[in-house]
Design a protein around this motif. Structure first.
Motif: not given
Length: 456
Positions: A309-336
């Motif tokens: 499952l992959w997700l893309r959202s308008n209300s994504n987090m701003v980001g991780y404070l202590n880790a790299p961005n998990p989103f691809d170039n199109e804003g999708w995130m692999c949920t695992g």
């Protein structure tokens, strides 16, 4: 205040004599809540805690904490909620979040204050302050490594609740320092419902609170629902006021779901899904006794790639404070999360990281757990992977029982029970007799870590 926050808070304040919170059997109206909010705003201003300051607080749902939350939002602070369950991690979380103050609440709703001087300035937090929005920092569970600090924009979070919906009398079961619990708190008040606090998260205490308050919404986990079943609290308490049960954070076994429907025959049973990084999606279960669910809704996009499952959202987090961005170039995130599809519905099979690989063959823990929960004298079960020199991994199971039983007799009986329904590679090679609370964490989510010792 920002537009969405302002609209929701004005709606809440206009509810006046409506009951906002029930705490220790005492009711507090929205009028009383906003009186406390204004007092907190004065205290925060006097302490120099204004826009953009990172303010942490520790405790459980209570009148003062709820008032503090909305006071911090109103003045534009960045909130960092903690609960007593993470006491040992607070030091590192304070450092990661760069919190300047910590309000530590006691059981009587009084509090102590600790002050801190951040060592540096996180670029993500510094950049976020330019938005002039209040923020929220929550932390991942850290089950696969160091917990990640997740920064959210409260204006986006509150925007989900602009459309007025029916308010519920909601049991505030999910802890507020994870996204699901904080989202429940916001939705309860935004829809002018009543939040019902619990002193202890035990089946007996929750059942007692449901009976006394006539709560009609219980957001919880499959593990806790199984505890309600096995502790038979429905025999001692009247739970008929419950109209809706929402469950998430982990997989639901079909065996447990069937029993939940028997105990709550008049309630709607709804599966939910969300990620701390992207929020809680709208969901619709196929029916009360099905683990198939449709997820998505306004602001969310869903796709399945190679069974993941992959997700893309308008209300994504701003980001991780202590880790790299998990989103691809199109804003999708692999949920695992591994899923299977049927029409517009999906069914979760398990986290990719939890799938057991036995000689190249996949075993999903939930499948084995679902079967073992049907065996006599089994109270709860957690299936996990154990490393093996030849097979790579093999299946193990931790079991809690309803009545004391010899481990050798239990093992022989359960192995025979499994052999009748499962292929050999899915049958646990060892059963570990465990205490009930060792099968789940403090958030009532099943633990599938290998904590056993010795060779198989």
């Amino acid at each position: 205040m920002t537009p969405s926050i302002n609209e929701v808070l004005e709606r809440m304040e206009s509810n006046g004599e409506g009951i906002a919170l029930i705490w220790k059997e005492q009711s507090f109206t929205y009028k009383e809540l906003f009186s406390k909010i204004r007092i907190w705003e004065e205290k925060l201003e006097a302490a120099g805690l204004d826009f953009g300051k990172v303010c942490a607080f520790q405790g459980d749902y209570s009148p003062e904490i709820c008032a503090l939350i909305f006071a911090l939002i109103r003045i534009g602070c960045i909130l960092v909620p903690f609960t007593p369950e993470i006491e040992t991690e607070i030091g590192s979380f304070i450092e990661i979040s760069e919190a300047e103050v910590l309000f530590k609440f006691k059981s009587d709703d009084t509090y102590d204050i600790q002050h801190f001087k951040p060592k540096g300035q996180n670029p993500l937090i510094a950049d976020f302050r330019s938005r002039k929005h209040p923020g929220l920092i929550v932390f991942t569970s850290g089950s696969t490594g160091t917990p990640k600090g997740i920064l959210h924009d409260c204006e986006y979070l509150m925007g989900k609740f602009l459309k007025q919906r029916n308010g519920w009398k909601t049991v505030l079961f999910l802890l507020m320092d994870h996204f699901g619990g904080f989202n429940t708190l916001l939705s309860t008040f935004a829809y002018l419902g009543t939040g019902i606090c619990v002193a202890k998260r035990t089946p007996e205490e929750v059942a007692k609170v449901i009976e006394s308050s006539k709560a009609n919404l219980l957001p919880t986990t499959p593990t806790f629902l199984n505890l309600i079943i096995t502790n038979k609290v429905d025999r001692d308490y009247d739970l008929k006021s419950i109209e809706l049960i929402t469950y998430g954070t982990e997989l639901m076994s079909e065996t447990t779901l069937k029993k939940v429907n028997e105990i709550f025959p008049f309630a709607t049973i709804k599966q939910t899904y969300g990620l701390s990084e992207q929020g809680v999606l709208h969901s619709k279960s196929e029916n009360n006794d099905s683990t198939w669910v449709k997820i998505g809704g306004p602001g969310f996009e869903v796709k399945v790639v190679d069974g993941i499952l992959w997700l893309r959202s308008n209300s994504n987090m701003v980001g991780y404070l202590n880790a790299p961005n998990p989103f691809d170039n199109e804003g999708w995130m692999c949920t695992g999360d591994e899923v299977e599809e049927k029409d517009e519905f999906i069914r979760f099979k398990g986290r990719k990281s939890e799938v057991i690989n036995v000689g190249g063959k996949k075993v999903y823990p939930i499948e084995v757990e679902n079967l073992l929960l049907q065996a006599p004298n089994v109270k709860d079960v957690s299936v996990f992977a154990k490393s093996h020199d030849i097979m790579g991994q093999v299946v193990h199971a931790r079991i809690s029982v309803l009545e004391e039983e010899d481990i050798f007799a239990l093992t022989e009986r359960l192995r025979k029970f499994c052999n009748e329904s499962l292929p050999r590679y899915k049958v646990p090679v060892r059963f570990h007799l465990s205490m009930e609370d060792s099968l789940h964490n403090l958030r009532f989510k099943k633990s599938r870590k290998d904590t056993s010792s010795g060779d198989i």
